[in-house]
Design a protein around this motif. Structure first.
Motif, PDB file in Angstrom:
ATOM      1  N   PHE A 140      -7.866  19.749 -31.761  1.00 13.91           N
ATOM      2  CA  PHE A 140      -7.565  19.193 -33.077  1.00 13.91           C
ATOM      3  C   PHE A 140      -8.874  19.096 -33.852  1.00 13.91           C
ATOM      4  O   PHE A 140      -9.955  19.146 -33.272  1.00 13.91           O
ATOM      5  CB  PHE A 140      -6.916  17.808 -32.967  1.00 13.91           C
ATOM      6  N   GLY A 141      -8.755  18.951 -35.158  1.00 16.40           N
ATOM      7  CA  GLY A 141      -9.950  18.803 -35.969  1.00 16.40           C
ATOM      8  C   GLY A 141     -10.291  17.339 -36.163  1.00 16.40           C
ATOM      9  O   GLY A 141      -9.423  16.531 -36.479  1.00 16.40           O
ATOM     10  N   VAL A 142     -11.551  16.992 -35.986  1.00 20.34           N
ATOM     11  CA  VAL A 142     -11.945  15.585 -36.059  1.00 20.34           C
ATOM     12  C   VAL A 142     -11.740  14.996 -37.442  1.00 20.34           C
ATOM     13  O   VAL A 142     -11.666  13.784 -37.605  1.00 20.34           O
ATOM     14  CB  VAL A 142     -13.409  15.379 -35.609  1.00 20.34           C
ATOM     15  N   VAL A 143     -11.651  15.834 -38.460  1.00 14.21           N
ATOM     16  CA  VAL A 143     -11.454  15.304 -39.810  1.00 14.21           C
ATOM     17  C   VAL A 143     -10.001  14.902 -40.050  1.00 14.21           C
ATOM     18  O   VAL A 143      -9.694  14.235 -41.046  1.00 14.21           O
ATOM     19  CB  VAL A 143     -11.889  16.316 -40.892  1.00 14.21           C
ATOM     20  N   PHE A 144      -9.108  15.275 -39.128  1.00 14.09           N
ATOM     21  CA  PHE A 144      -7.686  14.987 -39.318  1.00 14.09           C
ATOM     22  C   PHE A 144      -7.216  13.770 -38.524  1.00 14.09           C
ATOM     23  O   PHE A 144      -6.066  13.351 -38.657  1.00 14.09           O
ATOM     24  CB  PHE A 144      -6.852  16.200 -38.931  1.00 14.09           C
ATOM     25  N   HIS A 145      -8.076  13.243 -37.692  1.00 15.13           N
ATOM     26  CA  HIS A 145      -7.766  12.047 -36.915  1.00 15.13           C
ATOM     27  C   HIS A 145      -8.849  11.005 -37.185  1.00 15.13           C
ATOM     28  O   HIS A 145      -9.964  11.352 -37.561  1.00 15.13           O
ATOM     29  CB  HIS A 145      -7.778  12.336 -35.411  1.00 15.13           C
TER      30      HIS A 145
ATOM     31  N   ASN B 252     -10.281  12.390 -43.095  1.00 10.12           N
ATOM     32  CA  ASN B 252     -10.550  12.709 -44.497  1.00 10.12           C
ATOM     33  C   ASN B 252      -9.400  12.286 -45.402  1.00 10.12           C
ATOM     34  O   ASN B 252      -9.603  11.922 -46.555  1.00 10.12           O
ATOM     35  CB  ASN B 252     -10.798  14.206 -44.657  1.00 10.12           C
ATOM     36  N   ALA B 253      -8.192  12.327 -44.865  1.00 11.04           N
ATOM     37  CA  ALA B 253      -7.025  11.986 -45.674  1.00 11.04           C
ATOM     38  C   ALA B 253      -6.883  10.483 -45.883  1.00 11.04           C
ATOM     39  O   ALA B 253      -6.138  10.047 -46.752  1.00 11.04           O
ATOM     40  CB  ALA B 253      -5.766  12.534 -45.016  1.00 11.04           C
ATOM     41  N   ASN B 254      -7.584   9.711 -45.081  1.00  8.31           N
ATOM     42  CA  ASN B 254      -7.512   8.256 -45.182  1.00  8.31           C
ATOM     43  C   ASN B 254      -8.905   7.707 -45.443  1.00  8.31           C
ATOM     44  O   ASN B 254      -9.749   7.731 -44.566  1.00  8.31           O
ATOM     45  CB  ASN B 254      -6.955   7.644 -43.889  1.00  8.31           C
ATOM     46  N   SER B 255      -9.115   7.237 -46.610  1.00 11.02           N
ATOM     47  CA  SER B 255     -10.394   6.635 -46.988  1.00 11.02           C
ATOM     48  C   SER B 255     -11.562   7.594 -46.826  1.00 11.02           C
ATOM     49  O   SER B 255     -12.708   7.160 -46.719  1.00 11.02           O
ATOM     50  CB  SER B 255     -10.659   5.363 -46.178  1.00 11.02           C
ATOM     51  N   ASP B 256     -11.247   8.890 -46.731  1.00  9.63           N
ATOM     52  CA  ASP B 256     -12.275   9.921 -46.776  1.00  9.63           C
ATOM     53  C   ASP B 256     -13.435   9.653 -45.823  1.00  9.63           C
ATOM     54  O   ASP B 256     -14.597   9.676 -46.213  1.00  9.63           O
ATOM     55  CB  ASP B 256     -12.797  10.072 -48.206  1.00  9.63           C
ATOM     56  N   GLY B 257     -13.108   9.419 -44.570  1.00  9.13           N
ATOM     57  CA  GLY B 257     -14.157   9.254 -43.585  1.00  9.13           C
ATOM     58  C   GLY B 257     -14.903   7.947 -43.668  1.00  9.13           C
ATOM     59  O   GLY B 257     -16.094   7.907 -43.350  1.00  9.13           O
TER      60      GLY B 257
ATOM     61  N   ALA C 159      -9.142   8.894 -30.120  1.00  7.19           N
ATOM     62  CA  ALA C 159      -8.609   9.433 -31.368  1.00  7.19           C
ATOM     63  C   ALA C 159      -7.241   8.844 -31.684  1.00  7.19           C
ATOM     64  O   ALA C 159      -6.438   8.592 -30.783  1.00  7.19           O
ATOM     65  CB  ALA C 159      -8.514  10.954 -31.288  1.00  7.19           C
ATOM     66  N   ASP C 160      -7.007   8.646 -32.975  1.00  6.60           N
ATOM     67  CA  ASP C 160      -5.737   8.115 -33.483  1.00  6.60           C
ATOM     68  C   ASP C 160      -5.177   9.111 -34.491  1.00  6.60           C
ATOM     69  O   ASP C 160      -5.798   9.360 -35.519  1.00  6.60           O
ATOM     70  CB  ASP C 160      -5.995   6.747 -34.112  1.00  6.60           C
ATOM     71  N   GLY C 161      -4.017   9.644 -34.183  1.00 11.00           N
ATOM     72  CA  GLY C 161      -3.417  10.661 -35.036  1.00 11.00           C
ATOM     73  C   GLY C 161      -3.008  10.170 -36.411  1.00 11.00           C
ATOM     74  O   GLY C 161      -2.780  10.984 -37.312  1.00 11.00           O
ATOM     75  N   SER C 162      -2.929   8.865 -36.599  1.00 12.42           N
ATOM     76  CA  SER C 162      -2.573   8.336 -37.919  1.00 12.42           C
ATOM     77  C   SER C 162      -3.704   8.567 -38.921  1.00 12.42           C
ATOM     78  O   SER C 162      -3.485   8.527 -40.126  1.00 12.42           O
ATOM     79  CB  SER C 162      -2.252   6.849 -37.835  1.00 12.42           C
ATOM     80  N   GLY C 163      -4.916   8.750 -38.386  1.00 14.46           N
ATOM     81  CA  GLY C 163      -6.062   8.913 -39.270  1.00 14.46           C
ATOM     82  C   GLY C 163      -6.667   7.605 -39.751  1.00 14.46           C
ATOM     83  O   GLY C 163      -7.689   7.605 -40.426  1.00 14.46           O
ATOM     84  N   LEU C 164      -6.047   6.507 -39.364  1.00 14.57           N
ATOM     85  CA  LEU C 164      -6.527   5.183 -39.773  1.00 14.57           C
ATOM     86  C   LEU C 164      -7.352   4.547 -38.655  1.00 14.57           C
ATOM     87  O   LEU C 164      -7.114   4.816 -37.470  1.00 14.57           O
ATOM     88  CB  LEU C 164      -5.350   4.273 -40.098  1.00 14.57           C
ATOM     89  N   CYS C 165      -8.268   3.701 -39.043  1.00 15.43           N
ATOM     90  CA  CYS C 165      -9.009   2.905 -38.056  1.00 15.43           C
ATOM     91  C   CYS C 165      -8.233   1.604 -37.854  1.00 15.43           C
ATOM     92  O   CYS C 165      -8.260   0.719 -38.730  1.00 15.43           O
ATOM     93  CB  CYS C 165     -10.437   2.653 -38.534  1.00 15.43           C
ATOM     94  N   GLN C 166      -7.568   1.517 -36.726  1.00 11.60           N
ATOM     95  CA  GLN C 166      -6.700   0.364 -36.483  1.00 11.60           C
ATOM     96  C   GLN C 166      -7.231  -0.417 -35.281  1.00 11.60           C
ATOM     97  O   GLN C 166      -8.410  -0.762 -35.236  1.00 11.60           O
ATOM     98  CB  GLN C 166      -5.257   0.848 -36.285  1.00 11.60           C
TER      99      GLN C 166
ATOM    100  N   ASP D  85      -4.121   1.410 -30.637  1.00  7.24           N
ATOM    101  CA  ASP D  85      -3.518   2.479 -31.429  1.00  7.24           C
ATOM    102  C   ASP D  85      -4.081   3.860 -31.105  1.00  7.24           C
ATOM    103  O   ASP D  85      -3.542   4.864 -31.555  1.00  7.24           O
ATOM    104  CB  ASP D  85      -3.711   2.187 -32.920  1.00  7.24           C
ATOM    105  N   TYR D  86      -5.163   3.907 -30.355  1.00  2.65           N
ATOM    106  CA  TYR D  86      -5.713   5.214 -29.994  1.00  2.65           C
ATOM    107  C   TYR D  86      -4.790   5.892 -28.976  1.00  2.65           C
ATOM    108  O   TYR D  86      -4.476   5.320 -27.940  1.00  2.65           O
ATOM    109  CB  TYR D  86      -7.116   5.075 -29.415  1.00  2.65           C
ATOM    110  N   GLY D  87      -4.411   7.116 -29.275  1.00  2.00           N
ATOM    111  CA  GLY D  87      -3.498   7.827 -28.392  1.00  2.00           C
ATOM    112  C   GLY D  87      -4.181   8.802 -27.456  1.00  2.00           C
ATOM    113  O   GLY D  87      -3.574   9.260 -26.488  1.00  2.00           O
TER     114      GLY D  87
END
Length: 126
Positions: free
Chosen positions: A27-32, A54-59, A101-108, A112-114
């Motif tokens: 997977f790409g690290v920018v997507f998780h 990147n999709a959530n709060s842009d890193g 890594a969390d597939g949601s892309g959020l830091c929770q 939540d890390y899967g």
């Protein structure tokens, strides 16, 4: 197949520095969101730092209080790597450090890390 492999741990004196690396594949690290979690002997796992997708709060990055001002998380999308620079290490930083890594892309939360790496040992001598 998603895989995370940590490296860079070791033995360091108090006040020293280490840089942990996390190599991601599948997977790409920018997507998780990618986080560093540690576990000291006899203690529960605790979050250290996280970088959002990147999709959530842009890193954007988050740090636990003990890590603020000493640790820095970073990401290299070209090499699909995530790093944790740790400075001014203290004996209480001794732990196994995991990349997760969390597939949601959020830091929770830690729960939540899967996806998890196998961990790398950091030992700080006083």
């Amino acid at each position: 197949q998603i895989q995370l492999v940590e490296s860079g741990g070791g033995l360091v004196q108090s006040g020293g520095s280490l840089r942990l690396s996390c190599a991601a594949s599948g997977f790409g690290v920018v997507f998780h969101s990618i986080g560093w979690v540690r576990q000291a002997p006899g203690k529960e796992r605790e979050g250290v730092s996280c970088i959002s997708s990147n999709a959530n709060s842009d890193g954007s990055t988050t740090y636990s209080d003990f890590a603020k001002g000493r640790f820095t998380i970073s990401r290299d999308s070209a090499s699909n790597m995530v790093y944790l620079q740790m400075n001014n290490l203290k004996s209480e930083d001794t732990a196994v450090y995991y990349c997760a890594a969390d597939g949601s892309g959020l830091c929770q939360t830690v729960g939540d890390y899967g996806y998890w790496g196998q961990g790398t040992q950091v030992t700080v001598s006083s």
